[in-house]
Design a protein around this motif. Structure first.
Motif, PDB file in Angstrom:
ATOM      1  N   MET A  69       0.832  -1.202   0.000  1.00  0.00           N
ATOM      2  CA  MET A  69       0.000   0.000   0.000  1.00  0.00           C
ATOM      3  C   MET A  69       0.867   1.253   0.000  1.00  0.00           C
ATOM      4  O   MET A  69       0.654   2.194  -0.779  1.00  0.00           O
ATOM      5  CB  MET A  69      -0.869   0.008   1.262  1.00  0.00           C
ATOM      6  CG  MET A  69      -2.344  -0.066   1.034  1.00  0.00           C
ATOM      7  SD  MET A  69      -3.205  -0.171   2.598  1.00  0.00           S
ATOM      8  CE  MET A  69      -3.670  -1.890   2.556  1.00  0.00           C
ATOM      9  N   LYS A  70       1.849   1.243   0.884  1.00  0.00           N
ATOM     10  CA  LYS A  70       2.758   2.391   0.984  1.00  0.00           C
ATOM     11  C   LYS A  70       3.468   2.633  -0.336  1.00  0.00           C
ATOM     12  O   LYS A  70       3.599   3.783  -0.788  1.00  0.00           O
ATOM     13  CB  LYS A  70       3.764   2.156   2.104  1.00  0.00           C
ATOM     14  CG  LYS A  70       4.751   3.304   2.295  1.00  0.00           C
ATOM     15  CD  LYS A  70       5.733   3.008   3.418  1.00  0.00           C
ATOM     16  CE  LYS A  70       6.724   4.161   3.583  1.00  0.00           C
ATOM     17  NZ  LYS A  70       7.722   3.873   4.655  1.00  0.00           N
ATOM     18  N   SER A  71       3.916   1.553  -0.980  1.00  0.00           N
ATOM     19  CA  SER A  71       4.623   1.695  -2.256  1.00  0.00           C
ATOM     20  C   SER A  71       3.719   2.246  -3.348  1.00  0.00           C
ATOM     21  O   SER A  71       4.206   2.794  -4.346  1.00  0.00           O
ATOM     22  CB  SER A  71       5.195   0.342  -2.694  1.00  0.00           C
ATOM     23  OG  SER A  71       4.186  -0.512  -3.220  1.00  0.00           O
ATOM     24  N   MET A  72       2.397   2.111  -3.162  1.00  0.00           N
ATOM     25  CA  MET A  72       1.435   2.607  -4.140  1.00  0.00           C
ATOM     26  C   MET A  72       0.872   3.972  -3.758  1.00  0.00           C
ATOM     27  O   MET A  72      -0.128   4.423  -4.321  1.00  0.00           O
ATOM     28  CB  MET A  72       0.304   1.587  -4.294  1.00  0.00           C
ATOM     29  CG  MET A  72       0.757   0.280  -4.938  1.00  0.00           C
ATOM     30  SD  MET A  72      -0.508  -1.033  -4.875  1.00  0.00           S
ATOM     31  CE  MET A  72      -1.791  -0.328  -5.912  1.00  0.00           C
ATOM     32  N   ASN A  73       1.500   4.615  -2.782  1.00  0.00           N
ATOM     33  CA  ASN A  73       1.140   5.984  -2.368  1.00  0.00           C
ATOM     34  C   ASN A  73      -0.236   6.090  -1.748  1.00  0.00           C
ATOM     35  O   ASN A  73      -0.840   7.168  -1.719  1.00  0.00           O
ATOM     36  CB  ASN A  73       1.245   6.953  -3.562  1.00  0.00           C
ATOM     37  CG  ASN A  73       2.628   6.958  -4.181  1.00  0.00           C
ATOM     38  OD1 ASN A  73       3.620   7.121  -3.485  1.00  0.00           O
ATOM     39  ND2 ASN A  73       2.700   6.768  -5.481  1.00  0.00           N
ATOM     40  N   ILE A  74      -0.737   4.968  -1.223  1.00  0.00           N
ATOM     41  CA  ILE A  74      -2.048   4.951  -0.581  1.00  0.00           C
ATOM     42  C   ILE A  74      -1.884   5.348   0.879  1.00  0.00           C
ATOM     43  O   ILE A  74      -1.167   4.694   1.623  1.00  0.00           O
ATOM     44  CB  ILE A  74      -2.693   3.556  -0.709  1.00  0.00           C
ATOM     45  CG1 ILE A  74      -3.002   3.274  -2.187  1.00  0.00           C
ATOM     46  CG2 ILE A  74      -3.958   3.460   0.136  1.00  0.00           C
ATOM     47  CD1 ILE A  74      -3.316   1.830  -2.487  1.00  0.00           C
ATOM     48  N   GLU A  75      -2.551   6.405   1.288  1.00  0.00           N
ATOM     49  CA  GLU A  75      -2.327   6.976   2.617  1.00  0.00           C
ATOM     50  C   GLU A  75      -3.473   6.733   3.586  1.00  0.00           C
ATOM     51  O   GLU A  75      -3.388   7.117   4.754  1.00  0.00           O
ATOM     52  CB  GLU A  75      -2.055   8.477   2.497  1.00  0.00           C
ATOM     53  CG  GLU A  75      -0.775   8.791   1.726  1.00  0.00           C
ATOM     54  CD  GLU A  75      -0.465  10.268   1.662  1.00  0.00           C
ATOM     55  OE1 GLU A  75      -1.369  11.085   1.964  1.00  0.00           O
ATOM     56  OE2 GLU A  75       0.674  10.618   1.303  1.00  0.00           O
ATOM     57  N   ASN A  76      -4.551   6.082   3.137  1.00  0.00           N
ATOM     58  CA  ASN A  76      -5.686   5.800   4.008  1.00  0.00           C
ATOM     59  C   ASN A  76      -6.176   4.380   3.748  1.00  0.00           C
ATOM     60  O   ASN A  76      -6.460   4.014   2.600  1.00  0.00           O
ATOM     61  CB  ASN A  76      -6.818   6.809   3.768  1.00  0.00           C
ATOM     62  CG  ASN A  76      -6.395   8.225   4.120  1.00  0.00           C
ATOM     63  OD1 ASN A  76      -6.436   8.633   5.280  1.00  0.00           O
ATOM     64  ND2 ASN A  76      -5.985   8.981   3.108  1.00  0.00           N
ATOM     65  N   PHE A  77      -6.267   3.603   4.825  1.00  0.00           N
ATOM     66  CA  PHE A  77      -6.610   2.188   4.727  1.00  0.00           C
ATOM     67  C   PHE A  77      -7.832   1.917   5.589  1.00  0.00           C
ATOM     68  O   PHE A  77      -7.796   2.029   6.806  1.00  0.00           O
ATOM     69  CB  PHE A  77      -5.421   1.345   5.198  1.00  0.00           C
ATOM     70  CG  PHE A  77      -5.667  -0.143   5.246  1.00  0.00           C
ATOM     71  CD1 PHE A  77      -6.547  -0.769   4.371  1.00  0.00           C
ATOM     72  CD2 PHE A  77      -4.986  -0.931   6.165  1.00  0.00           C
ATOM     73  CE1 PHE A  77      -6.752  -2.146   4.417  1.00  0.00           C
ATOM     74  CE2 PHE A  77      -5.183  -2.309   6.219  1.00  0.00           C
ATOM     75  CZ  PHE A  77      -6.064  -2.915   5.339  1.00  0.00           C
ATOM     76  N   ARG A  78      -8.917   1.556   4.925  1.00  0.00           N
ATOM     77  CA  ARG A  78     -10.140   1.193   5.627  1.00  0.00           C
ATOM     78  C   ARG A  78     -10.192  -0.327   5.796  1.00  0.00           C
ATOM     79  O   ARG A  78     -10.135  -1.065   4.807  1.00  0.00           O
ATOM     80  CB  ARG A  78     -11.367   1.678   4.848  1.00  0.00           C
ATOM     81  CG  ARG A  78     -12.678   1.272   5.514  1.00  0.00           C
ATOM     82  CD  ARG A  78     -13.883   1.574   4.650  1.00  0.00           C
ATOM     83  NE  ARG A  78     -15.060   0.949   5.261  1.00  0.00           N
ATOM     84  CZ  ARG A  78     -16.105   0.495   4.587  1.00  0.00           C
ATOM     85  NH1 ARG A  78     -16.147   0.598   3.274  1.00  0.00           N
ATOM     86  NH2 ARG A  78     -17.117  -0.069   5.210  1.00  0.00           N
ATOM     87  N   PHE A  79     -10.276  -0.784   7.035  1.00  0.00           N
ATOM     88  CA  PHE A  79     -10.403  -2.209   7.323  1.00  0.00           C
ATOM     89  C   PHE A  79     -11.382  -2.377   8.472  1.00  0.00           C
ATOM     90  O   PHE A  79     -11.728  -1.418   9.163  1.00  0.00           O
ATOM     91  CB  PHE A  79      -9.045  -2.835   7.682  1.00  0.00           C
ATOM     92  CG  PHE A  79      -8.372  -2.218   8.881  1.00  0.00           C
ATOM     93  CD1 PHE A  79      -8.552  -2.753  10.152  1.00  0.00           C
ATOM     94  CD2 PHE A  79      -7.546  -1.109   8.745  1.00  0.00           C
ATOM     95  CE1 PHE A  79      -7.939  -2.202  11.262  1.00  0.00           C
ATOM     96  CE2 PHE A  79      -6.925  -0.545   9.855  1.00  0.00           C
ATOM     97  CZ  PHE A  79      -7.124  -1.090  11.118  1.00  0.00           C
ATOM     98  N   SER A  80     -11.853  -3.615   8.684  1.00  0.00           N
ATOM     99  CA  SER A  80     -12.823  -3.839   9.750  1.00  0.00           C
ATOM    100  C   SER A  80     -12.228  -4.715  10.837  1.00  0.00           C
ATOM    101  O   SER A  80     -11.255  -5.435  10.627  1.00  0.00           O
ATOM    102  CB  SER A  80     -14.109  -4.475   9.198  1.00  0.00           C
ATOM    103  OG  SER A  80     -13.896  -5.807   8.781  1.00  0.00           O
ATOM    104  N   ILE A  81     -12.844  -4.631  12.010  1.00  0.00           N
ATOM    105  CA  ILE A  81     -12.501  -5.484  13.136  1.00  0.00           C
ATOM    106  C   ILE A  81     -13.384  -6.729  13.077  1.00  0.00           C
ATOM    107  O   ILE A  81     -14.603  -6.620  12.890  1.00  0.00           O
ATOM    108  CB  ILE A  81     -12.735  -4.759  14.481  1.00  0.00           C
ATOM    109  CG1 ILE A  81     -11.963  -3.435  14.528  1.00  0.00           C
ATOM    110  CG2 ILE A  81     -12.350  -5.660  15.657  1.00  0.00           C
ATOM    111  CD1 ILE A  81     -10.477  -3.556  14.526  1.00  0.00           C
TER     112      ILE A  81
END
Length: 456
Positions: A79-91
């Motif tokens: 994700m970081k390598s793809m310049n993605i700065e926000n990660f939505r995930f669930s618990i």
């Protein structure tokens, strides 16, 4: 607007959306984590549902999924390598509370702490969804969403997550698409837990509506500086013809699919005047409920993929409306048999902007499944690329027209377990070979990487 634009014609830049516009990707625990019975995690309704023959395409299941639990650092670094700065995930509720209530599973808490901390280390902001469909089976055995006790169960679960993660997680979503998990899970029976009928559906609607607000209030109390939202599935609804019966059918479908959960949260109550069957929810409403359904969310997440064309049908009970499948309308479709119709996202942004009580709107899911072909280490997914670009043009048009839209999350980061459809439809920016768990960034992912790089 042409839906077959050459990808090279796309001129928009991420920077054109403004420096505060949020860009990210969305995922869900059951769809990526795997490790279904590892380190104290117990059975969820999806762990149970996938075991019954015929429920899932080709007998697929999420027991291993994308092995995110075992190797979360790999995907976050990608994700970081793809310049993605926000990660939505669930618990996963059963990973932190194996019995749904009571004893806390510290191993599960530690896993999410590691995910959150590694995101932050990598410069990625975690956005947590509290409920993305994987109810503990132990609670389903007591009635699940049809049992009013879920108000207390959910409150305790949210409080645990807020206390354990709220010092670092400031962006929260309470529910993911309540219309889908109540409708598909408690009315049609095509999703977990596979229950059917109006007598299951109506109490599930009301209890999910109540929990939507309960979760918001708990987060407001427990988490300093929290930005609290919830998410809704939504589709533009178009009548099949100008006949009065088709127009009325479309209005009813819109009431059910687009209005049912947002309006109670805004203090407008259930839209039962426009869909009479909803009046039957009254039997489940107790004193004080109508006030307690209301919560002032900081943002609303809308999740749009397509539009639906609806015609009148005597044979459909309660609704008297029938969706005409996209494949029968001679239009471009995805593998989900969803029409590729970019203006739908503009229309949904416009619709939700019409509610005075909504402060901010974020597109928390948008994406498409097409037949990806891998050739060596390349996946050239030009249809997905075109889809994302044309939908983003409509998001930009909405912004230009003064509509409130503050962010956009792609569904999804990697290919994953896609509920009843199993692993057949691939939505990811990143291809997964599920035999080897190898990741390959698709053409669409490379484009998104470069698109975001120009925003820095």
């Amino acid at each position: 607007m042409s839906q077959k634009n050459n990808p090279q014609d796309f001129q928009l830049k991420a920077s054109n959306f403004g420096k505060n516009f949020v860009w990210g990707v969305s995922t869900a625990a059951y769809q990526i984590e795997g490790a279904h019975n590892v380190a104290g995690k117990s059975e969820s309704i999806w762990d149970r549902f996938v075991l019954k023959k015929g429920n899932i395409y080709n007998g697929h299941h999420g027991q291993d999924a994308c092995e995110f639990y075992a190797d979360y650092e790999r995907d976050i670094l990608l994700m970081k390598s793809m310049n993605i700065e926000n990660f939505r995930f669930s618990i996963s509720w059963t990973r932190v509370l194996p019995n749904g209530v009571g004893v806390v599973n510290e191993a599960g808490i530690n896993f999410y702490n590691k995910v959150i901390d590694f995101c932050i280390t990598c410069g990625i902001t975690p956005w947590v969804t509290l409920y993305h469909w994987d109810l503990p089976q132990s609670l389903e055995d007591k009635g699940g969403w049809t049992n009013r006790e879920i108000l207390g169960w959910f409150e305790a679960y949210v409080k645990l997550c807020a206390k354990r993660f709220g010092d670092r997680v400031k962006h929260w979503m309470v529910l993911n698409e309540p219309m889908v998990f109540t409708g598909a899970g408690y009315f049609l029976g095509v999703h977990a837990p596979g229950r059917k009928g109006l007598k299951k559906f109506l109490p599930a609607i009301h209890h999910a509506t109540m929990c939507q607000a309960i979760g918001g209030r708990v987060l407001r109390t427990e988490v300093v500086d929290a930005e609290i939202g919830t998410t809704f599935s939504c589709s533009q609804i178009t009548p099949f013809s100008n006949k009065k019966t088709d127009v009325i059918a479309a209005q009813k479908a819109d009431t059910l699919l687009n209005r049912l959960f947002i309006e109670p949260s805004l203090g407008l109550g259930y839209p039962s005047d426009d869909l009479r069957v909803l009046k039957r929810i009254e039997k489940y409403i107790q004193p004080g409920d109508k006030e307690n359904m209301v919560f002032d969310f900081d943002f609303i997440g809308i999740q749009n993929y397509t539009r639906e064309v609806v015609r009148h049908s005597y044979t459909v009970p309660y609704l008297r409306a029938k969706i005409i499948k996209a494949t029968k309308r001679n239009v471009e479709t995805t593998l989900m048999d969803w029409e590729v119709y970019p203006p739908s996202i503009y229309e949904m942004l416009k619709k939700f902007n019409s509610y005075e009580g909504i402060k901010k709107i974020i597109v928390t899911e948008n994406g498409a499944a097409f037949e990806d072909v891998r050739r060596n280490n390349n996946v050239k997914d030009l249809k997905r690329l075109s889809y994302l670009q044309n939908y983003l043009k409509e998001v930009k048009r909405a912004q230009k027209d003064g509509l409130k839209v503050s962010g956009y999350f792609v569904w999804t980061f990697t290919d994953n377990f896609e509920w009843a459809e199993g692993y057949y439809p691939r939505f990811g920016l990143v291809y997964i070979d599920f035999d080897t768990q190898k990741r390959i960034i698709k053409t669409s992912g490379k484009w998104f990487r470069n698109f975001l790089a120009k925003n820095k």
